[in-house]
Design a protein around this motif. Structure first.
Motif, short mmCIF file in Angstrom:
data_model
loop_
_atom_site.label_atom_id
_atom_site.label_comp_id
_atom_site.label_asym_id
_atom_site.label_seq_id
_atom_site.Cartn_x
_atom_site.Cartn_y
_atom_site.Cartn_z
N UNK A 215 0.84 -1.19 0.00
CA UNK A 215 0.00 0.00 0.00
C UNK A 215 0.87 1.24 0.00
N UNK A 216 0.26 2.40 -0.19
CA UNK A 216 0.98 3.66 -0.12
C UNK A 216 0.27 4.59 0.86
N UNK A 217 0.76 5.80 0.97
CA UNK A 217 0.17 6.78 1.87
C UNK A 217 -1.25 7.13 1.39
N UNK A 218 -2.15 7.32 2.34
CA UNK A 218 -3.52 7.68 2.01
C UNK A 218 -3.77 9.16 2.32
N UNK A 219 -4.83 9.70 1.76
CA UNK A 219 -5.19 11.08 2.07
C UNK A 219 -5.49 11.24 3.56
N UNK A 220 -6.08 10.23 4.18
CA UNK A 220 -6.34 10.32 5.62
C UNK A 220 -5.05 10.46 6.42
N UNK A 221 -4.02 9.72 6.04
CA UNK A 221 -2.72 9.82 6.72
C UNK A 221 -2.16 11.23 6.60
N UNK A 222 -2.23 11.77 5.40
CA UNK A 222 -1.67 13.11 5.15
C UNK A 222 -2.48 14.16 5.90
N UNK A 223 -3.79 14.05 5.90
CA UNK A 223 -4.62 15.03 6.59
C UNK A 223 -4.42 14.96 8.11
N UNK A 224 -4.21 13.75 8.64
CA UNK A 224 -3.95 13.62 10.07
C UNK A 224 -2.66 14.34 10.45
N UNK A 225 -1.64 14.19 9.62
CA UNK A 225 -0.38 14.91 9.88
C UNK A 225 -0.58 16.41 9.80
N UNK A 226 -1.30 16.84 8.78
CA UNK A 226 -1.54 18.28 8.63
C UNK A 226 -2.25 18.86 9.84
N UNK A 228 -1.94 17.93 12.86
CA UNK A 228 -0.98 18.02 13.96
C UNK A 228 -0.06 19.23 13.86
N UNK A 229 0.24 19.66 12.63
CA UNK A 229 1.28 20.67 12.45
C UNK A 229 0.76 22.02 11.98
N UNK A 230 -0.50 22.10 11.59
CA UNK A 230 -0.99 23.31 10.93
C UNK A 230 -0.82 24.55 11.80
N UNK A 231 -0.93 24.43 13.11
CA UNK A 231 -0.83 25.59 13.98
C UNK A 231 0.54 25.76 14.63
N UNK A 232 1.51 24.93 14.25
CA UNK A 232 2.85 25.06 14.80
C UNK A 232 3.59 26.20 14.11
N UNK A 254 -1.29 18.10 -2.42
CA UNK A 254 -2.25 18.83 -1.59
C UNK A 254 -1.58 19.34 -0.31
N UNK A 255 -0.78 18.49 0.34
CA UNK A 255 -0.12 18.89 1.59
C UNK A 255 0.81 20.08 1.36
N UNK A 256 1.62 20.04 0.31
CA UNK A 256 2.54 21.13 0.03
C UNK A 256 1.81 22.44 -0.24
N UNK A 257 0.60 22.34 -0.76
CA UNK A 257 -0.16 23.55 -1.08
C UNK A 257 -0.75 24.22 0.16
N UNK A 258 -0.69 23.55 1.30
CA UNK A 258 -1.32 24.09 2.50
C UNK A 258 -0.49 25.16 3.20
N UNK A 259 0.82 25.17 2.99
CA UNK A 259 1.66 26.15 3.67
C UNK A 259 3.02 26.26 3.00
N UNK A 260 3.57 27.46 2.94
CA UNK A 260 4.92 27.62 2.41
C UNK A 260 5.98 27.24 3.46
N UNK A 261 5.53 26.82 4.65
CA UNK A 261 6.46 26.28 5.65
C UNK A 261 6.80 24.82 5.38
N UNK A 262 6.10 24.17 4.47
CA UNK A 262 6.20 22.74 4.28
C UNK A 262 7.15 22.37 3.13
#
Length: 314
Positions: A215-226, A228-232, A254-262
């Protein structure tokens, strides 16, 4: 000496003193007005730092080179004498979970629980003898607090004038049958409390077995990480197993598009069948400053050659 001559002598001394003071202040201000290296600090941008010390020419993660597991003294010495730009090393606790456990952070990759190199010794060598970036990888929560205390002390003493990445796999990821991730809440709390001025490198545990379905990474895995870190406040790079990255690219884009900190750090186990085509696809669909490539030869050189041909230059 006549009063007139005494006055003239005193005036001459005063002029000399004034000139000396003015020159001293001018020189001091001149030094202080020199442009500072904004990235020469633990929370500095790794690419900007390497540009500032003349190791790379521009912001492209493919230009950055890595040394894996610079743990024992022989490995550390090899890394220090090499041309690599960033040292990755693993931190564990001496005698972990035995009667001999000391709480001392050592340089060892599990299952090893002993080493000829402590974190304190490692930092002394790396900081004294190189300008290489630092990435410390934690596999056990017990090592985190004491290690961050050491980093904070070295930083307060003005010795860490380079980027520091603090790495841990804090979420369970693809194909992992048992929960083995470092506790996310504890890890992030310790970083914020003890050493917040660093870049976070936060990943997922993974397992990949060649010749069987994976298997590979799922959108749920990526969103769970996001979540955790979105307000850091820190910059965050996400270590991603390169052999699984293309199949999950829509999620990571999608994850990279959420913040220029990433950013992402593509990494490879020495047995992973990473293909150049997959790497070229990812490079084509991302900005050069968004992806670091921590890969093995010969794939890395083949990829660099084709990437250079495609872009015209590095």
């Amino acid at each position: 000496m006549t009063p007139g001559k005494a006055w003239a002598a005193a005036a001459g001394v005063a002029v000399v003193l004034v000139v000396a003071i003015v020159l001293s202040v001018s020189l001091t201000q001149g030094r202080g007005s020199q442009p500072e290296c904004e990235s020469c600090r633990p929370d500095g941008d790794m690419m900007d730092y390497l540009i500032s010390i003349g190791r790379i020419s521009h912001r492209d993660g493919l230009l950055v080179t890595w040394y894996h597991a610079a743990n024992h003294r022989s490995e550390m010495e090899e890394a220090l004498s090499s041309e690599v730009m960033v040292l990755e090393a693993d931190v564990n606790v001496e005698g972990l979970d035995t009667a001999n456990e000391t709480g001392v952070p050592i340089m060892a990759h599990p299952p090893a629980i002993y080493s000829d190199n402590t974190l304190e010794q490692w930092l002394e060598a790396v900081l004294t003898r190189s300008r290489k970036g630092i990435k410390l990888d934690f596999k056990n929560i017990k090592a985190v607090g004491p290690s961050l205390d050491l980093l904070r002390k070295q930083t307060e003493d003005g010795r860490i004038q380079r980027p520091v990445w603090i790495n841990a796999d804090i979420l369970d990821g693809p194909n992992v049958p048992l929960p083995v991730a470092v506790d996310a809440t504890q890890f992030l709390s310790l970083v914020q409390e003890k050493y917040p001025d660093a870049t976070l490198s936060l990943g997922w545990t993974t397992l990949y077995i060649s010749l069987v379905p994976n298997s590979t990474y799922t959108q749920d895995m990526i969103e769970e990480m996001h979540r955790l870190v979105v307000d850091l406040p820190q910059k965050v790079t996400f270590p991603v197993r390169a052999v699984m990255a293309r199949a999950a690219w829509s999620h990571f884009s999608w994850l990279l598009s959420q913040s220029d900190r990433y950013s992402l750090t593509l990494w490879q186990s020495d047995s992973d069948p990473v293909t150049v085509d997959d790497l070229l696809y990812i490079r084509k669909h991302s900005a050069t400053q968004q992806i670091y490539y921590d890969l093995y030869e010969p794939v890395l050189s083949q990829f660099k050659e084709l990437a250079q041909e495609g872009s015209g230059s590095f």
